[in-house]
Motif scaffolding. Structure first.
Motif, PDB file in Angstrom:
ATOM      1  N   ALA A  98       0.790  -1.230   0.000  1.00  0.00           N
ATOM      2  CA  ALA A  98       0.000   0.000   0.000  1.00  0.00           C
ATOM      3  C   ALA A  98       0.828   1.288   0.000  1.00  0.00           C
ATOM      4  O   ALA A  98       0.479   2.223  -0.715  1.00  0.00           O
ATOM      5  CB  ALA A  98      -0.997  -0.014   1.152  1.00  0.00           C
ATOM      6  N   PRO A  99       1.918   1.388   0.784  1.00  0.00           N
ATOM      7  CA  PRO A  99       2.699   2.639   0.704  1.00  0.00           C
ATOM      8  C   PRO A  99       3.293   2.872  -0.688  1.00  0.00           C
ATOM      9  O   PRO A  99       3.333   4.002  -1.170  1.00  0.00           O
ATOM     10  CB  PRO A  99       3.814   2.435   1.734  1.00  0.00           C
ATOM     11  CG  PRO A  99       3.301   1.417   2.664  1.00  0.00           C
ATOM     12  CD  PRO A  99       2.415   0.523   1.845  1.00  0.00           C
ATOM     13  N   PHE A 100       3.727   1.797  -1.339  1.00  0.00           N
ATOM     14  CA  PHE A 100       4.273   1.918  -2.687  1.00  0.00           C
ATOM     15  C   PHE A 100       3.189   2.375  -3.660  1.00  0.00           C
ATOM     16  O   PHE A 100       3.375   3.321  -4.432  1.00  0.00           O
ATOM     17  CB  PHE A 100       4.866   0.576  -3.142  1.00  0.00           C
ATOM     18  CG  PHE A 100       5.469   0.618  -4.514  1.00  0.00           C
ATOM     19  CD1 PHE A 100       6.781   1.019  -4.687  1.00  0.00           C
ATOM     20  CD2 PHE A 100       4.719   0.275  -5.631  1.00  0.00           C
ATOM     21  CE1 PHE A 100       7.343   1.071  -5.949  1.00  0.00           C
ATOM     22  CE2 PHE A 100       5.277   0.322  -6.894  1.00  0.00           C
ATOM     23  CZ  PHE A 100       6.584   0.722  -7.053  1.00  0.00           C
ATOM     24  N   ILE A 101       2.036   1.714  -3.602  1.00  0.00           N
ATOM     25  CA  ILE A 101       0.926   2.057  -4.495  1.00  0.00           C
ATOM     26  C   ILE A 101       0.449   3.478  -4.212  1.00  0.00           C
ATOM     27  O   ILE A 101       0.191   4.252  -5.144  1.00  0.00           O
ATOM     28  CB  ILE A 101      -0.224   1.035  -4.342  1.00  0.00           C
ATOM     29  CG1 ILE A 101       0.225  -0.336  -4.847  1.00  0.00           C
ATOM     30  CG2 ILE A 101      -1.479   1.498  -5.074  1.00  0.00           C
ATOM     31  CD1 ILE A 101      -0.700  -1.485  -4.473  1.00  0.00           C
ATOM     32  N   GLY A 102       0.350   3.838  -2.939  1.00  0.00           N
ATOM     33  CA  GLY A 102      -0.077   5.184  -2.580  1.00  0.00           C
ATOM     34  C   GLY A 102       0.872   6.252  -3.083  1.00  0.00           C
ATOM     35  O   GLY A 102       0.446   7.292  -3.599  1.00  0.00           O
ATOM     36  N   ALA A 103       2.168   6.008  -2.952  1.00  0.00           N
ATOM     37  CA  ALA A 103       3.159   6.979  -3.450  1.00  0.00           C
ATOM     38  C   ALA A 103       3.080   7.085  -4.975  1.00  0.00           C
ATOM     39  O   ALA A 103       3.186   8.177  -5.532  1.00  0.00           O
ATOM     40  CB  ALA A 103       4.556   6.561  -3.017  1.00  0.00           C
ATOM     41  N   PHE A 104       2.896   5.955  -5.621  1.00  0.00           N
ATOM     42  CA  PHE A 104       2.783   5.935  -7.085  1.00  0.00           C
ATOM     43  C   PHE A 104       1.584   6.767  -7.534  1.00  0.00           C
ATOM     44  O   PHE A 104       1.694   7.634  -8.406  1.00  0.00           O
ATOM     45  CB  PHE A 104       2.666   4.486  -7.576  1.00  0.00           C
ATOM     46  CG  PHE A 104       2.655   4.344  -9.066  1.00  0.00           C
ATOM     47  CD1 PHE A 104       3.831   4.416  -9.790  1.00  0.00           C
ATOM     48  CD2 PHE A 104       1.465   4.131  -9.749  1.00  0.00           C
ATOM     49  CE1 PHE A 104       3.832   4.281 -11.169  1.00  0.00           C
ATOM     50  CE2 PHE A 104       1.447   3.990 -11.126  1.00  0.00           C
ATOM     51  CZ  PHE A 104       2.632   4.070 -11.837  1.00  0.00           C
ATOM     52  N   ILE A 105       0.437   6.529  -6.899  1.00  0.00           N
ATOM     53  CA  ILE A 105      -0.772   7.281  -7.253  1.00  0.00           C
ATOM     54  C   ILE A 105      -0.607   8.760  -6.904  1.00  0.00           C
ATOM     55  O   ILE A 105      -0.979   9.639  -7.700  1.00  0.00           O
ATOM     56  CB  ILE A 105      -2.006   6.677  -6.542  1.00  0.00           C
ATOM     57  CG1 ILE A 105      -2.304   5.293  -7.131  1.00  0.00           C
ATOM     58  CG2 ILE A 105      -3.217   7.598  -6.665  1.00  0.00           C
ATOM     59  CD1 ILE A 105      -3.330   4.498  -6.344  1.00  0.00           C
ATOM     60  N   GLY A 106      -0.028   9.042  -5.746  1.00  0.00           N
ATOM     61  CA  GLY A 106       0.194  10.433  -5.351  1.00  0.00           C
ATOM     62  C   GLY A 106       1.066  11.177  -6.344  1.00  0.00           C
ATOM     63  O   GLY A 106       0.779  12.324  -6.702  1.00  0.00           O
ATOM     64  N   GLU A 107       2.118  10.523  -6.808  1.00  0.00           N
ATOM     65  CA  GLU A 107       3.003  11.175  -7.782  1.00  0.00           C
ATOM     66  C   GLU A 107       2.308  11.334  -9.131  1.00  0.00           C
ATOM     67  O   GLU A 107       2.516  12.321  -9.831  1.00  0.00           O
ATOM     68  CB  GLU A 107       4.309  10.403  -7.931  1.00  0.00           C
ATOM     69  CG  GLU A 107       5.369  11.121  -8.729  1.00  0.00           C
ATOM     70  CD  GLU A 107       5.759  12.488  -8.159  1.00  0.00           C
ATOM     71  OE1 GLU A 107       6.070  13.391  -8.971  1.00  0.00           O
ATOM     72  OE2 GLU A 107       5.761  12.663  -6.936  1.00  0.00           O
ATOM     73  N   LEU A 108       1.461  10.376  -9.489  1.00  0.00           N
ATOM     74  CA  LEU A 108       0.700  10.517 -10.742  1.00  0.00           C
ATOM     75  C   LEU A 108      -0.287  11.677 -10.664  1.00  0.00           C
ATOM     76  O   LEU A 108      -0.585  12.310 -11.684  1.00  0.00           O
ATOM     77  CB  LEU A 108      -0.043   9.222 -11.078  1.00  0.00           C
ATOM     78  CG  LEU A 108       0.789   8.123 -11.720  1.00  0.00           C
ATOM     79  CD1 LEU A 108      -0.068   6.893 -11.991  1.00  0.00           C
ATOM     80  CD2 LEU A 108       1.459   8.592 -13.002  1.00  0.00           C
ATOM     81  N   LEU A 109      -0.789  11.975  -9.474  1.00  0.00           N
ATOM     82  CA  LEU A 109      -1.668  13.141  -9.325  1.00  0.00           C
ATOM     83  C   LEU A 109      -0.895  14.435  -9.575  1.00  0.00           C
ATOM     84  O   LEU A 109      -1.448  15.406 -10.087  1.00  0.00           O
ATOM     85  CB  LEU A 109      -2.291  13.166  -7.924  1.00  0.00           C
ATOM     86  CG  LEU A 109      -3.325  12.082  -7.636  1.00  0.00           C
ATOM     87  CD1 LEU A 109      -3.736  12.109  -6.162  1.00  0.00           C
ATOM     88  CD2 LEU A 109      -4.550  12.246  -8.539  1.00  0.00           C
TER      89      LEU A 109
END
Length: 164
Positions: free
Chosen positions: A106-117
């Motif tokens: 989840a932290p990896f996926i969350g960071a990935f999505i956050g950076e895509l935003l």
């Protein structure tokens, strides 16, 4: 109930809760574990000295500060934005409800999505930022685990020494 037993129970509870707090963001793992050593200090059958409390207290503060700094630092070092850091944090909180497997994902996926935003078209940058955030999370969690396990070891040795 004897106060020595009460302090020993409180110490054990704080140390185990501190271990859980190494991976659960809602619990301050290292400070909670140190509070366990502090409680153990008041047990007559646990010969933990003031020196041990001071040294472990210094380590508790250092590890807590490092844990707070590592993830944002490595995320930025790998080119990530604040949204990547927030995404990793939100992912970690979400992992509490999703199960133990997601504590790592989840932290990896969350960071990935956050950076895509922040940068919707740059998947490479998002992956790199997520990797940096994930590395910071793993490093911080590892440091916390080592510190808390050392505190538990000190407590166990003190109890064994005091009852021998």
């Amino acid at each position: 109930m004897d106060l020595n037993i009460l302090f020993a129970i409180i110490a054990g509870f704080c140390l185990i809760s501190g271990l859980a707090g190494c991976v659960l963001p809602v619990l301050p793992g290292v400070p909670l574990a140190w509070a366990g050593l502090f409680a153990a200090y008041f047990c007559s059958f646990s010969p933990i000295s003031r020196t041990v409390l001071v040294v472990t207290g210094i380590f508790a503060v250092l590890v807590t500060v490092l844990d707070s700094v590592l993830q944002p630092f490595l995320t930025k070092k790998f080119g990530g934005s604040k949204k990547a850091v927030w995404g990793a944090t939100i992912g970690l909180v979400a992992a509490i409800f999703l199960g133990p497997l997601f504590i790592l994902l989840a932290p990896f996926i969350g960071a990935f999505i956050g950076e895509l935003l922040e940068n919707p078209d740059d998947y490479g940058r998002a992956f790199k930022a997520a990797f940096g955030s994930f590395s910071g999370f793993l490093l911080g969690t590892g440091l916390k685990m080592i510190c808390v396990i050392a505190f538990i070891w000190i407590f166990v040795l003190a109890i064994l020494k005091g009852t021998a």
